[in-house]
Design a protein around this motif. Structure first.
Motif, PDB file in Angstrom:
ATOM      1  N   ARG A   1       0.811  -1.217   0.000  1.00 31.26           N
ATOM      2  CA  ARG A   1       0.000   0.000   0.000  1.00 31.26           C
ATOM      3  C   ARG A   1       0.849   1.273   0.000  1.00 31.26           C
ATOM      4  N   PRO A   2       1.779   1.457   0.949  1.00 33.74           N
ATOM      5  CA  PRO A   2       2.552   2.696   0.948  1.00 33.74           C
ATOM      6  C   PRO A   2       3.467   2.829  -0.266  1.00 33.74           C
ATOM      7  N   VAL A   3       3.946   1.704  -0.793  1.00 30.38           N
ATOM      8  CA  VAL A   3       4.808   1.737  -1.976  1.00 30.38           C
ATOM      9  C   VAL A   3       4.033   2.250  -3.184  1.00 30.38           C
ATOM     10  N   THR A   4       2.839   1.704  -3.365  1.00 27.88           N
ATOM     11  CA  THR A   4       1.996   2.128  -4.494  1.00 27.88           C
ATOM     12  C   THR A   4       1.595   3.589  -4.349  1.00 27.88           C
ATOM     13  N   LYS A   5       1.212   3.974  -3.145  1.00 26.86           N
ATOM     14  CA  LYS A   5       0.806   5.361  -2.891  1.00 26.86           C
ATOM     15  C   LYS A   5       1.954   6.327  -3.165  1.00 26.86           C
ATOM     16  N   ALA A   6       3.158   5.986  -2.741  1.00 29.06           N
ATOM     17  CA  ALA A   6       4.323   6.845  -2.958  1.00 29.06           C
ATOM     18  C   ALA A   6       4.614   7.005  -4.442  1.00 29.06           C
ATOM     19  N   ARG A   7       4.462   5.903  -5.203  1.00 27.74           N
ATOM     20  CA  ARG A   7       4.706   5.974  -6.641  1.00 27.74           C
ATOM     21  C   ARG A   7       3.691   6.881  -7.317  1.00 27.74           C
ATOM     22  N   VAL A   8       2.450   6.789  -6.930  1.00 28.01           N
ATOM     23  CA  VAL A   8       1.406   7.644  -7.499  1.00 28.01           C
ATOM     24  C   VAL A   8       1.724   9.109  -7.235  1.00 28.01           C
ATOM     25  N   HIS A   9       2.073   9.435  -6.004  1.00 27.73           N
ATOM     26  CA  HIS A   9       2.360  10.824  -5.657  1.00 27.73           C
ATOM     27  C   HIS A   9       3.588  11.345  -6.400  1.00 27.73           C
ATOM     28  N   ALA A  10       4.570  10.481  -6.615  1.00 25.16           N
ATOM     29  CA  ALA A  10       5.754  10.891  -7.368  1.00 25.16           C
ATOM     30  C   ALA A  10       5.384  11.235  -8.810  1.00 25.16           C
ATOM     31  N   LEU A  11       4.493  10.442  -9.404  1.00 26.92           N
ATOM     32  CA  LEU A  11       4.067  10.686 -10.778  1.00 26.92           C
ATOM     33  C   LEU A  11       3.203  11.944 -10.890  1.00 26.92           C
ATOM     34  N   LEU A  12       2.542  12.328  -9.802  1.00 24.78           N
ATOM     35  CA  LEU A  12       1.634  13.480  -9.828  1.00 24.78           C
ATOM     36  C   LEU A  12       2.314  14.809  -9.509  1.00 24.78           C
ATOM     37  N   GLU A  13       3.550  14.772  -9.073  1.00 17.15           N
ATOM     38  CA  GLU A  13       4.214  15.982  -8.592  1.00 17.15           C
ATOM     39  C   GLU A  13       4.221  17.123  -9.607  1.00 17.15           C
TER      40      GLU A  13
END
Length: 215
Positions: free
Chosen positions: A71-83
């Protein structure tokens, strides 16, 4: 009846967050030796069921996965792509025109307030909206509850409001609440069936809001 309110979906409509989320999930599936079937993604896009559906599907292909660790890994990747993501092209023009005309604005999103509100602030568009309705407080689309809540918050009749959506589930929700619905699909959803929508635009730049209101 003149248009007195505009209600926007968030993910994929105001900003193309769905592309980033899809990319993140595709990467997770590939890391576990399989591909994410797009049909499974389209079945839940625009609802509250995306994350549990994706984890359930992944577990079918990789039974030994640790969901809580992922969960936190996927969430972190999403936020990185949205920056570096901004509003969809043409959105700011719509919001400015609505403000100039005194038209009320709301967001109606199946996502949680904890997701939607920080993104609205990061995009610099939070100040345009009179109300933000989210799926942690209302039934998610395709149920009409979010749009009914938006109409109530804006004190506007459905006949005087226009919804903007990027998924068929969202269109179903808006139409069930009695709103005119303009579908503005993005690259992820453009191949889906928008037969329920009153108008389908390829982008917000395809027709200025003034022209849309004059129809």
């Amino acid at each position: 009846m003149p248009t007195r309110a505009l209600v926007f979906d968030f993910d994929g409509t105001l900003a193309d967050t769905e592309s980033a989320v899809l990319q993140a999930w595709q990467e997770v599936f590939r890391e576990h030796g399989t591909e994410l079937p797009l049909a499974a993604w389209y079945a839940v896009i625009g609802t509250q069921h995306t994350t549990p559906a994706m984890f359930a599907l992944l577990a079918e292909h990789a039974p030994d996965i640790d969901v809580e660790a992922l969960r936190p890994v996927t969430k972190a990747r999403v936020h990185a792509l949205l920056e570096t993501l901004g509003p969809r092209e043409g959105v700011l023009g719509y919001l400015e025109t609505a403000r100039e005309r005194g038209i009320k604005l709301a967001v109606a999103s199946s996502s949680s307030g904890g997701w939607v509100r920080p993104h609205l602030e990061r995009l610099g568009i939070d100040g345009y909206f009179d109300a933000v309705l989210t799926g942690d407080r209302h039934k998610a689309k395709p149920d009409p509850d979010l749009y009914l809540a938006a109409l109530d918050a804006l004190e506007t009749a459905a006949e005087a409001a226009i919804a903007f959506e990027d998924t068929p589930h969202g269109v179903t929700s808006a139409k069930a609440a009695g709103l005119t619905c303009v579908a503005v699909p993005n690259a992820i959803t453009e191949s889906l069936d928008f037969g329920q929508a009153d108008i389908v635009l390829p982008s917000f730049t395809a027709k200025p809001l003034e022209a849309l209101l004059s129809r």
